[in-house]
Design a protein around this motif. Structure first.
Motif, PDB file in Angstrom:
ATOM      1  N   THR B   5       3.161   2.179 -35.488  1.00  0.00           N
ATOM      2  CA  THR B   5       2.329   2.442 -36.665  1.00  0.00           C
ATOM      3  C   THR B   5       1.012   3.060 -36.222  1.00  0.00           C
ATOM      4  OG1 THR B   5       3.279   0.527 -37.793  1.00  0.00           O
ATOM      5  CG2 THR B   5       1.247   1.440 -38.698  1.00  0.00           C
ATOM      6  N   GLN B   6       0.681   4.212 -36.802  1.00  0.00           N
ATOM      7  CA  GLN B   6      -0.571   4.880 -36.449  1.00  0.00           C
ATOM      8  C   GLN B   6      -1.552   4.834 -37.616  1.00  0.00           C
ATOM      9  OE1 GLN B   6       1.623   8.517 -34.281  1.00  0.00           O
ATOM     10  NE2 GLN B   6      -0.605   8.549 -34.029  1.00  0.00           N
ATOM     11  N   SER B   7      -2.824   4.715 -37.265  1.00  0.00           N
ATOM     12  CA  SER B   7      -3.872   4.748 -38.279  1.00  0.00           C
ATOM     13  C   SER B   7      -5.133   5.393 -37.709  1.00  0.00           C
ATOM     14  CB  SER B   7      -4.191   3.328 -38.765  1.00  0.00           C
ATOM     15  OG  SER B   7      -4.669   2.535 -37.701  1.00  0.00           O
ATOM     16  N   PRO B   8      -5.952   6.052 -38.564  1.00  0.00           N
ATOM     17  CA  PRO B   8      -5.630   6.332 -39.965  1.00  0.00           C
ATOM     18  C   PRO B   8      -4.588   7.441 -40.082  1.00  0.00           C
ATOM     19  CG  PRO B   8      -7.627   7.479 -39.347  1.00  0.00           C
ATOM     20  CD  PRO B   8      -7.213   6.668 -38.142  1.00  0.00           C
ATOM     21  N   GLU B   9      -4.114   7.660 -41.274  1.00  0.00           N
ATOM     22  CA  GLU B   9      -3.149   8.735 -41.517  1.00  0.00           C
ATOM     23  C   GLU B   9      -3.821  10.099 -41.365  1.00  0.00           C
ATOM     24  OE1 GLU B   9      -0.585   7.849 -44.831  1.00  0.00           O
ATOM     25  OE2 GLU B   9      -0.532   9.983 -45.347  1.00  0.00           O
ATOM     26  N   ALA B  10      -5.063  10.188 -41.824  1.00  0.00           N
ATOM     27  CA  ALA B  10      -5.835  11.423 -41.727  1.00  0.00           C
ATOM     28  C   ALA B  10      -7.277  11.070 -41.395  1.00  0.00           C
ATOM     29  CB  ALA B  10      -5.761  12.210 -43.031  1.00  0.00           C
ATOM     30  N   LEU B  11      -7.928  11.969 -40.657  1.00  0.00           N
ATOM     31  CA  LEU B  11      -9.297  11.723 -40.223  1.00  0.00           C
ATOM     32  C   LEU B  11     -10.055  13.044 -40.218  1.00  0.00           C
ATOM     33  CD1 LEU B  11     -11.347   9.687 -39.011  1.00  0.00           C
ATOM     34  CD2 LEU B  11     -10.429  10.256 -36.757  1.00  0.00           C
ATOM     35  N   ARG B  12     -11.200  13.035 -40.901  1.00  0.00           N
ATOM     36  CA  ARG B  12     -12.060  14.217 -40.906  1.00  0.00           C
ATOM     37  C   ARG B  12     -13.346  13.883 -40.162  1.00  0.00           C
ATOM     38  NH1 ARG B  12     -11.943  16.771 -47.046  1.00  0.00           N
ATOM     39  NH2 ARG B  12      -9.736  17.339 -47.057  1.00  0.00           N
ATOM     40  N   LEU B  13     -13.688  14.700 -39.202  1.00  0.00           N
ATOM     41  CA  LEU B  13     -14.893  14.495 -38.413  1.00  0.00           C
ATOM     42  C   LEU B  13     -15.746  15.751 -38.416  1.00  0.00           C
ATOM     43  CD1 LEU B  13     -13.321  12.764 -35.268  1.00  0.00           C
ATOM     44  CD2 LEU B  13     -14.512  11.635 -37.156  1.00  0.00           C
ATOM     45  N   GLN B  14     -17.029  15.572 -38.257  1.00  0.00           N
ATOM     46  CA  GLN B  14     -17.906  16.699 -37.984  1.00  0.00           C
ATOM     47  C   GLN B  14     -17.855  16.972 -36.488  1.00  0.00           C
ATOM     48  OE1 GLN B  14     -18.603  17.803 -41.528  1.00  0.00           O
ATOM     49  NE2 GLN B  14     -19.965  18.731 -40.008  1.00  0.00           N
ATOM     50  N   GLU B  15     -18.041  18.210 -36.117  1.00  0.00           N
ATOM     51  CA  GLU B  15     -18.078  18.564 -34.708  1.00  0.00           C
ATOM     52  C   GLU B  15     -19.108  17.685 -33.995  1.00  0.00           C
ATOM     53  OE1 GLU B  15     -18.743  22.698 -34.055  1.00  0.00           O
ATOM     54  OE2 GLU B  15     -18.517  22.551 -31.885  1.00  0.00           O
ATOM     55  N   GLY B  16     -18.697  17.084 -32.879  1.00  0.00           N
ATOM     56  CA  GLY B  16     -19.585  16.211 -32.117  1.00  0.00           C
ATOM     57  C   GLY B  16     -19.542  14.753 -32.509  1.00  0.00           C
ATOM     58  N   GLU B  17     -18.832  14.434 -33.606  1.00  0.00           N
ATOM     59  CA  GLU B  17     -18.766  13.052 -34.096  1.00  0.00           C
ATOM     60  C   GLU B  17     -17.584  12.343 -33.431  1.00  0.00           C
ATOM     61  OE1 GLU B  17     -18.075  12.819 -38.268  1.00  0.00           O
ATOM     62  OE2 GLU B  17     -18.161  10.623 -38.326  1.00  0.00           O
ATOM     63  N   SER B  18     -17.843  11.443 -32.523  1.00  0.00           N
ATOM     64  CA  SER B  18     -16.782  10.758 -31.778  1.00  0.00           C
ATOM     65  C   SER B  18     -16.060   9.731 -32.646  1.00  0.00           C
ATOM     66  CB  SER B  18     -17.369  10.075 -30.540  1.00  0.00           C
ATOM     67  OG  SER B  18     -18.003  11.022 -29.706  1.00  0.00           O
ATOM     68  N   SER B  19     -14.794   9.481 -32.348  1.00  0.00           N
ATOM     69  CA  SER B  19     -14.011   8.500 -33.092  1.00  0.00           C
ATOM     70  C   SER B  19     -12.786   8.093 -32.285  1.00  0.00           C
ATOM     71  CB  SER B  19     -13.591   9.088 -34.438  1.00  0.00           C
ATOM     72  OG  SER B  19     -12.993   8.098 -35.268  1.00  0.00           O
ATOM     73  N   SER B  20     -11.985   7.193 -32.851  1.00  0.00           N
ATOM     74  CA  SER B  20     -10.770   6.707 -32.186  1.00  0.00           C
ATOM     75  C   SER B  20      -9.599   6.679 -33.147  1.00  0.00           C
ATOM     76  CB  SER B  20     -10.993   5.290 -31.636  1.00  0.00           C
ATOM     77  OG  SER B  20     -11.979   5.275 -30.643  1.00  0.00           O
ATOM     78  N   LEU B  21      -8.432   6.976 -32.606  1.00  0.00           N
ATOM     79  CA  LEU B  21      -7.178   6.862 -33.339  1.00  0.00           C
ATOM     80  C   LEU B  21      -6.430   5.653 -32.792  1.00  0.00           C
ATOM     81  CD1 LEU B  21      -5.977  10.588 -33.136  1.00  0.00           C
ATOM     82  CD2 LEU B  21      -7.701   9.581 -34.629  1.00  0.00           C
ATOM     83  N   ASN B  22      -5.720   4.952 -33.683  1.00  0.00           N
ATOM     84  CA  ASN B  22      -5.030   3.728 -33.290  1.00  0.00           C
ATOM     85  C   ASN B  22      -3.513   3.887 -33.352  1.00  0.00           C
ATOM     86  OD1 ASN B  22      -3.714   0.964 -34.503  1.00  0.00           O
ATOM     87  ND2 ASN B  22      -5.173   0.587 -32.863  1.00  0.00           N
ATOM     88  N   CYS B  23      -2.832   3.266 -32.396  1.00  0.00           N
ATOM     89  CA  CYS B  23      -1.366   3.224 -32.383  1.00  0.00           C
ATOM     90  C   CYS B  23      -0.958   1.793 -32.084  1.00  0.00           C
ATOM     91  CB  CYS B  23      -0.827   4.186 -31.325  1.00  0.00           C
ATOM     92  SG  CYS B  23       0.955   4.039 -31.036  1.00  0.00           S
ATOM     93  N   SER B  24      -0.388   1.113 -33.054  1.00  0.00           N
ATOM     94  CA  SER B  24       0.109  -0.257 -32.867  1.00  0.00           C
ATOM     95  C   SER B  24       1.618  -0.207 -32.690  1.00  0.00           C
ATOM     96  CB  SER B  24      -0.234  -1.130 -34.081  1.00  0.00           C
ATOM     97  OG  SER B  24      -1.623  -1.203 -34.256  1.00  0.00           O
ATOM     98  N   TYR B  25       2.134  -1.012 -31.779  1.00  0.00           N
ATOM     99  CA  TYR B  25       3.565  -0.943 -31.525  1.00  0.00           C
ATOM    100  C   TYR B  25       4.180  -2.332 -31.393  1.00  0.00           C
ATOM    101  CZ  TYR B  25       2.185  -1.711 -26.640  1.00  0.00           C
ATOM    102  OH  TYR B  25       1.653  -2.226 -25.483  1.00  0.00           O
ATOM    103  N   THR B  26       5.450  -2.382 -31.770  1.00  0.00           N
ATOM    104  CA  THR B  26       6.268  -3.583 -31.579  1.00  0.00           C
ATOM    105  C   THR B  26       7.562  -3.113 -30.962  1.00  0.00           C
ATOM    106  OG1 THR B  26       5.336  -4.555 -33.592  1.00  0.00           O
ATOM    107  CG2 THR B  26       7.313  -5.585 -32.683  1.00  0.00           C
TER     108      THR B  26
END
Lengths: 114, 111
Positions: B5-26
């Motif tokens: 399962t990945q989250s978020p489904e969609a992500l909008r960032l401004q250039e230079g704005e750091s963030s993280s994507l998540n992947c949960s697994y079973t």
């Protein structure tokens, strides 16, 4: 050469047509794969060939027929497809099917069934 | 049942704005976790493989980390060319050659 080459890039076919998708790699990989990807969905495994033998068939309908003529080539023969079979068909290869073997994907064939 | 399962489904960032994507697994025994990048109409492009908790890998502005239940893809100071769909996939014990993909996170980086 680290490429997986797929032809054609686009294909439109009728439900009574017979067509084939082709895939080629020259990386010496011994495992090759067919994946199907619908729009905005993840790739779904269809078939795995290991050392030119079919090792996984994910219960794919018989209107899809894979063939691995040699270690560099992989074909997918299509016959009597349905409109819901329209999708991006991806070929991939890897050195083997062991732990952590990364897959190299081709750019895919965009298939439309009318 | 093996699941990713990945989250978020969609992500909008401004250039230079750091963030993280998540992947949960079973999964019933993890053999490897993979991150791929996919551009529209193209095949997935390999980014990273991780296979043990605590492992980290970096490539340019991307850094992937792994725990026993999830993986993160950190994007530092993203640029518009980082816009793509990022796919997480796992290879489980007993599923030789089979990758199970998550639904993906579509990232858009605006200048």
């Amino acid at each position: 050469d680290t490429e997986v080459t797929q032809t054609p890039k686009h294909l439109v076919m009728g439900m009574t047509n017979k067509k084939s998708l082709k895939c080629e790699q020259h990386m010496g990989h011994r495992a090759m794969y067919w994946y199907k990807q619908k729009a905005k969905k993840p790739p779904e495994l269809m078939f795995v060939y290991s050392y030119e033998k079919l090792s996984i068939n994910e219960s794919v309908p018989s209107r899809f027929s894979p063939e691995c003529p040699n270690s560099s080539l992989l074909n997918l023969h299509l016959h009597a497809l349905q409109p819901e079979d329209s999708a991006l068909y991806l070929c991939a290869s890897s050195r083997g099917t062991g732990n952590n073997e990364k897959l190299f994907f081709g750019s895919g064939t965009q298939l439309s069934v009318l | 049942e093996d699941q990713v399962t990945q989250s978020p489904e969609a992500l909008r960032l401004q250039e230079g704005e750091s963030s993280s994507l998540n992947c949960s697994y079973t999964v019933s025994g993890l053999r490897g976790l993979f991150w791929y990048r996919q551009d529209p109409g193209k095949g997935p492009e390999f980014l990273f493989t991780l296979y043990s908790a605590g492992e980290e890998k970096e490539k340019e502005r991307l850094k992937a980390t792994l725990t026993k239940k999830e993986s993160f893809l950190h994007i530092t100071a993203p640029k518009p060319e980082d816009s793509a769909t990022y796919l997480c996939a796992v290879q489980a014990h007993g599923n030789t050659g089979k990758l199970i993909f998550g639904q993906g996170t579509t990232l858009q980086v605006k200048p």
